[in-house]
Design a protein around this motif. Structure first.
Motif, PDB file in Angstrom:
ATOM      1  N   ILE A 133       0.840  -1.207   0.000  1.00 52.13           N
ATOM      2  CA  ILE A 133       0.000   0.000   0.000  1.00 52.13           C
ATOM      3  C   ILE A 133       0.873   1.254   0.000  1.00 52.13           C
ATOM      4  O   ILE A 133       0.602   2.230  -0.722  1.00 52.13           O
ATOM      5  CB  ILE A 133      -0.938  -0.014   1.234  1.00 52.13           C
ATOM      6  N   LEU A 145      -6.152   0.562  -4.995  1.00 49.58           N
ATOM      7  CA  LEU A 145      -6.415   0.794  -3.570  1.00 49.58           C
ATOM      8  C   LEU A 145      -7.915   0.740  -3.279  1.00 49.58           C
ATOM      9  O   LEU A 145      -8.341   0.161  -2.263  1.00 49.58           O
ATOM     10  CB  LEU A 145      -5.836   2.143  -3.149  1.00 49.58           C
ATOM     11  N   ILE A 164      -5.159   1.680   3.758  1.00 53.11           N
ATOM     12  CA  ILE A 164      -5.689   1.948   2.419  1.00 53.11           C
ATOM     13  C   ILE A 164      -6.391   3.303   2.382  1.00 53.11           C
ATOM     14  O   ILE A 164      -6.183   4.109   1.460  1.00 53.11           O
ATOM     15  CB  ILE A 164      -6.655   0.823   1.990  1.00 53.11           C
TER      16      ILE A 164
END
Length: 556
Positions: A517, A532, A547
């Motif tokens: 991420i 994402l 996220i």
């Protein structure tokens, strides 16, 4: 007051004290010779304070303004005097953030201070500014970032590790940029007394002595000019021999007196003349070559080492310039003499001189890795990194396998100076080193100099058990490095890491996904944002929190 607040205040005070030591060391290096006891004491004190700080911290990040330095938004240094201000010197050269990482070496601190002092000597005579000098030094554990409005071209992705903790800075619509800073209009903050660095009476006296020294320098050069002119005009052979002997004794006497600075100036002047106004004189050229040969013989090199080992000390630049004036085939002799030097600073100067002419001596230099002295082996590794001969990489790869952590760290640093296919391969292999500092140095060099072809090797490494067992922080750094190298082309792989791959444990799964991420956040394009958003619907806590933060960061 909470425990965390107490710790923060303690750290801020620790950084203030560290910077005071840094400034003192910087001033002392301009004043004292390298083996002066005061300079050595200040160097040891500075290194100790850095090591103490890094017991509990991974990095020391300083934000820089025209007059101040800030750590964690707290003022830790302020000096409005532009002539002496560390903050102004860095800021005016385009640096707005300076980061020291755990593992920073004594030599890197010394070199950084040397660069800052070089910049202060004579701005008009410098071809390179601080940024260029720091870039050429290729620090492993010191990084910096450049102001967006600085006149240099933007350095894309200059500090990817800093991106992990990057603070968002809101853009101000029509406000003046820092580039428009006018020192005449600037209202300086009150001077903080503990950051003041005043000249002592002794230091003022040293400056006066330097001025007198320069006057003497001009006198000696004038004498050499006259003697060479007389020799050039003379036609009688006996008189030519007498004048040649006078010039030879004149220059050699300066050497035996240990007056290297004036000797260097005269040798440079002599060299200018044989390539200029006296280029047609075979006698003058032969005399110059004879003097250089005399200075280059074993007896006189031993005499130089005796000077450097005694209580009479020379400036490092003076010694390096002297060695640079000698014969180019002196490398074997200098290699043999390394072990006789007592002081590491002078050994490193000899290493620089060896590296300057060592391209054709790589095998001879590499054979010295079998020395029984670890400090000498470290010097040899340093030389191999400087000679820029690709053959040196095989010797550096051998050094990368030594039991000593310090030697492996030096080897990785030296390999990182090359832009060869093998250098990237060796750096990727160094990521398996048992020591974290060695692995971190390898990763930094890969990011700084790696090519797109390195990406496949790094991706394959991510799938290994060894990588899975690394710490969360190291995983994150690795993914950031990969994103830096591959850019948007990596998005598909990162999507697979977050959504499709299976992991041996929940902890490893979370660490891998959080690292991926962070890499997507760094890439920050439309495709990264789509991945994402897709991942948000299939992942669980605490991954979804990361996220959401990454999406917010990209949208800003």
């Amino acid at each position: 007051m909470s425990g965390n607040s107490v710790i923060d205040i303690q750290k801020v005070n620790e950084v203030k004290d560290l910077i005071v030591s840094f400034v003192k060391m910087k001033r002392a290096q301009r004043i004292y010779l390298p083996n002066n006891e005061i300079l050595q004491k200040l160097h040891i004190e500075l290194v100790h304070k850095f090591k103490k700080f890094f017991i509990s911290e991974e990095k020391l990040s300083l934000m820089i303004t025209p007059t101040d330095l800030f750590y964690e938004k707290q003022l830790v240094y302020s000096n409005p005097d532009r002539a002496e201000s560390l903050a102004f010197q860095l800021y005016s050269n385009g640096i707005n953030n300076l980061v020291f990482y755990r593992g920073v070496e004594d030599r890197e601190l010394f070199d950084l201070i040397s660069i800052l002092n070089i910049d202060m000597l004579d701005e008009d005579s410098l071809e390179d500014d601080i940024v260029t000098l720091m870039w050429s030094r290729e620090f492993n554990f010191i990084e910096y970032s450049i102001r967006d409005d600085y006149y240099l071209p933007a350095q894309q992705g200059n500090d990817i590790f800093e991106f992990i903790n990057k603070k968002e800075i809101s853009e101000q619509g029509n406000e003046r940029s820092d580039l428009e800073f006018d020192p005449e209009e600037f209202e300086p903050p009150p001077v903080i007394p503990h950051n003041e660095v005043a000249l002592t009476d002794e230091e003022i006296e040293n400056i006066r002595a330097e001025i007198e020294y320069e006057d003497e320098n001009a006198l000696q050069i004038g004498m050499l000019d006259v003697l060479l002119e007389l020799l050039f005009q003379e036609r009688d052979q006996e008189e030519q021999a007498r004048l040649s002997m006078i010039i030879e004794k004149f220059l050699m006497a300066l050497f035996y007196e240990g007056n290297l600075r004036i000797l260097n100036a005269l040798l440079m002047r002599f060299n200018e003349h044989i390539n200029g106004v006296f280029s047609s004189s075979d006698i003058i050229r032969a005399l110059y070559e004879k003097i250089i040969s005399l200075l280059s013989n074993g007896e006189n090199i031993s005499e130089l080492i005796n000077m450097l080992n005694s209580t009479y000390h020379q400036g490092l630049n003076d010694v390096l310039l002297f060695l640079s004036n000698l014969r180019k085939d002196i490398v074997p002799l200098l290699l043999n003499k390394l072990v006789d030097l007592k002081h590491i600073a002078y050994r490193r100067v000899f290493c620089e001189a060896i590296a300057q002419n060592g391209y054709d001596y790589v095998d001879m230099i590499g054979s010295r890795l079998n020395s029984s002295s670890e400090p000498i082996i470290k010097d040899i590794i340093y030389i191999l990194g400087k000679v820029k001969n690709p053959k040196a990489l095989d010797y550096l790869y051998k050094a990368m396998k030594f039991p000593s952590r310090e030697l492996r760290l030096e080897a990785v640093s030296s390999i990182g100076r090359y832009r060869e296919e093998n250098s990237e391969k060796y750096l990727v292999e160094a990521l398996l080193d048992p020591d974290l500092d060695v692995r971190t140095a390898a990763l930094r060099n890969i990011v700084a100099h790696g090519s797109y072809q390195t990406v496949n090797s790094l991706i394959n490494f991510i799938g290994t058990e060894g990588f899975m067992n690394k710490s969360q922080q190291e995983k994150k750094r690795f993914f950031m490095a990969l994103a830096k190298l591959a850019g948007p082309a990596l998005v598909g792989f990162l999507e697979d890491v977050i959504i499709n791959k299976k992991y041996p444990s929940i902890q490893i799964e979370n660490e891998m996904k959080i690292s991926a991420i962070a890499a997507l956040e760094m890439i920050g394009d439309h495709n990264a944002l789509m991945v994402l958003r897709k991942a948000k619907g299939v992942c669980r806590q605490p991954v979804t929190d990361y996220i959401e933060n990454a999406i917010k960061s990209i949208l800003k």
